[in-house]
Design an enzyme around this catalytic site. Structure first.
Site, short mmCIF file in Angstrom:
data_model
loop_
_atom_site.label_atom_id
_atom_site.label_comp_id
_atom_site.label_asym_id
_atom_site.label_seq_id
_atom_site.Cartn_x
_atom_site.Cartn_y
_atom_site.Cartn_z
N ASN A 18 0.84 -1.21 0.06
CA ASN A 18 0.08 0.06 0.11
C ASN A 18 0.80 1.22 -0.21
O ASN A 18 1.43 1.60 1.09
CB ASN A 18 -1.01 -0.07 1.19
CG ASN A 18 -1.68 1.09 1.45
OD1 ASN A 18 -2.02 1.82 0.54
ND2 ASN A 18 -2.24 1.42 2.57
N TRP A 19 1.05 1.97 -1.20
CA TRP A 19 2.05 3.03 -1.23
C TRP A 19 1.35 4.29 -0.48
O TRP A 19 1.92 5.23 -0.33
CB TRP A 19 2.04 3.40 -2.76
CG TRP A 19 2.76 2.44 -3.52
CD1 TRP A 19 3.41 1.03 -3.07
CD2 TRP A 19 3.20 2.53 -4.81
NE1 TRP A 19 3.88 0.53 -4.15
CE2 TRP A 19 3.76 1.22 -5.42
CE3 TRP A 19 2.94 3.42 -5.95
CZ2 TRP A 19 4.36 1.04 -6.48
CZ3 TRP A 19 3.56 3.02 -7.40
CH2 TRP A 19 4.14 2.06 -7.48
N LYS A 20 -0.05 4.06 0.00
CA LYS A 20 -0.74 5.48 0.39
C LYS A 20 -0.46 6.79 -0.63
O LYS A 20 -0.40 6.66 -1.82
CB LYS A 20 -0.06 5.86 1.75
CG LYS A 20 -0.13 4.41 2.50
CD LYS A 20 0.20 4.74 4.09
CE LYS A 20 0.16 3.38 4.87
NZ LYS A 20 0.20 3.66 6.51
N HIS A 110 -9.55 0.94 4.97
CA HIS A 110 -8.02 1.11 5.69
C HIS A 110 -8.31 2.08 6.85
O HIS A 110 -9.10 2.91 6.86
CB HIS A 110 -7.16 1.79 4.69
CG HIS A 110 -5.75 1.62 5.29
ND1 HIS A 110 -5.48 2.57 6.10
CD2 HIS A 110 -4.63 1.03 5.00
CE1 HIS A 110 -3.74 2.52 6.57
NE2 HIS A 110 -3.51 1.35 5.92
N GLU A 112 -6.82 4.43 7.89
CA GLU A 112 -6.60 6.03 7.73
C GLU A 112 -8.02 6.42 7.03
O GLU A 112 -8.41 7.60 7.05
CB GLU A 112 -5.45 6.05 6.56
CG GLU A 112 -4.09 6.08 7.74
CD GLU A 112 -2.80 5.49 6.80
OE1 GLU A 112 -2.93 5.49 5.53
OE2 GLU A 112 -1.99 4.71 7.64
N GLU A 180 -5.26 -5.48 10.70
CA GLU A 180 -4.55 -4.34 10.67
C GLU A 180 -4.88 -3.68 11.89
O GLU A 180 -5.56 -2.70 12.04
CB GLU A 180 -4.32 -3.40 9.60
CG GLU A 180 -4.13 -4.02 8.26
CD GLU A 180 -3.26 -2.78 7.24
OE1 GLU A 180 -2.23 -3.03 6.94
OE2 GLU A 180 -4.39 -1.70 6.91
N GLY A 186 2.45 1.63 11.14
CA GLY A 186 3.43 2.92 11.08
C GLY A 186 4.02 3.10 12.25
O GLY A 186 4.67 4.20 12.31
N SER A 226 3.42 -2.53 10.45
CA SER A 226 4.71 -2.32 10.73
C SER A 226 5.47 -3.83 10.33
O SER A 226 6.34 -4.39 10.98
CB SER A 226 5.16 -2.12 12.25
OG SER A 226 4.83 -0.86 12.60
N GLY A 247 2.76 -1.32 4.34
CA GLY A 247 2.75 0.08 4.16
C GLY A 247 4.14 0.74 3.91
O GLY A 247 4.47 0.61 2.76
N GLY A 248 4.63 1.37 4.93
CA GLY A 248 6.19 1.90 4.70
C GLY A 248 7.08 1.09 3.93
O GLY A 248 7.59 1.72 3.02
C1 PEP Z 1 -0.78 0.14 6.34
O1 PEP Z 1 -0.86 1.18 6.22
O2 PEP Z 1 -1.50 -0.64 5.84
C2 PEP Z 1 0.34 -0.57 6.99
C3 PEP Z 1 0.42 -1.59 7.27
O3 PEP Z 1 1.53 0.17 7.23
P1 PEP Z 1 2.79 -0.03 7.62
O4 PEP Z 1 3.20 -1.26 7.19
O5 PEP Z 1 3.76 1.08 7.48
O6 PEP Z 1 2.78 -0.24 9.34
#
Ligand code: PEP
Length: 268
Positions: A18-20, A110, A112, A180, A186, A226, A247-248
């Protein structure tokens, strides 16, 4: 013992990035090319793990064209979708439009979106229905906040969210679920593999009730929060965890490529 490249139930693992709100369409083209080279160089067997990227909407046409022209073994999808098929909904993108761009998946609900855009369980349900009607596979995100965890334990909120998301979805539908925990996204503080497994098992039971036993056995349940190359193996050893929503770390080609190749460093 089950191979690390398919789960004990034969589900093909899915690693989704997920590039956001990162990478414009030119950066996306360069990124996807490099990711494909990196995975090819590492001789990844794409029959044994599905790799999907989730760029911003404005990148999708470029990513579609590149993947199709170069026959790259990557899947892709959008980070959100409208509940509506057409009409006076300024700024919205319909599921049918995503399908027309060859999207395989769409992320729905998600944390967010739920937190920053006030998406309720009812909205998540309407978007899930819209996705399934357009033959997109929804990746339905659920997860508890730190306060929920303290008050209700790990499973209650994700179970309630998934139950609501699947209301009215036809038995046998193809969905992916992403567990999640909001506190893990994050934060650098992932859930333990055992916590993820406990919730994933509870979520599979929800899918069984809503969509039937066969669908539940086939549904991929991802862990997200994470995820890194250093911790992916622990999650992938769990019988009910079938992949990761990243994500990141999905924005770092070497790191994401290493997560995708989780079977190389599981040490089992
Ligand atoms: C996400 O935003 O779906 C996510 C899992 O982010 P991260 O891997 O950065 O925790």
């Amino acid at each position: 013992m089950a191979s690390m490249t398919t789960t004990s139930a034969g589900r093909i693992p899915l690693i989704a990035g997920n590039w956001k709100l990162n990478l414009d369409h030119l950066q996306a083209i360069a990124f996807v090319q490099k990711l494909a080279w990196s995975l090819k160089d590492a001789r990844l067997d794409f029959n044994e793990v599905e790799v999907a990227v989730f760029p911003p909407f404005t990148d999708l046409r470029s990513v579609q064209t590149l993947i199709s022209a170069d026959k790259l073994p990557l899947k892709f999808g959008a980070q959100d979708v409208s509940a509506h098929a057409s009409g006076a909904y300024t700024g919205e993108i319909a599921a049918g439009f995503l399908k027309a761009l060859d999207c395989d998946f769409v992320i729905i609900g998600h944390s967010e979106r739920r937190t920053l855009h006030d998406e309720t369980d009812a909205v998540v349900n309407a978007k899930t229905i819209a996705a399934v009607q357009s033959s997109l596979v929804p990746i339905i995100c659920v997860g508890e906040t730190a306060a929920d965890l303290e008050e209700h334990g790990p499973s209650a909120v994700p179970v309630a969210q998934l139950t609501a998301a699947l209301a009215g979805i036809a038995s046998g539908s193809n969905v992916v679920v992403a567990y999640e925990p909001v506190w893990a996204i994050g934060s650098g503080q992932a859930a333990t593999p055992e916590q993820a497994e406990q919730v994933a098992a509870a979520l599979r039971a929800v899918v069984a009730t809503a969509l039937g036993d066969d669908a539940a056995a086939a549904t991929r349940i991802l862990y997200g929060g994470s995820v890194k190359s250093a911790n992916i193996a622990g999650f992938m050893r769990q019988p009910n965890v079938d992949g990761a929503l990243v994500g990141g770390a999905s924005l770092d080609i070497e790191e994401f490529s290493s997560i995708v190749r989780f079977q190389k460093h599981v040490g089992v």
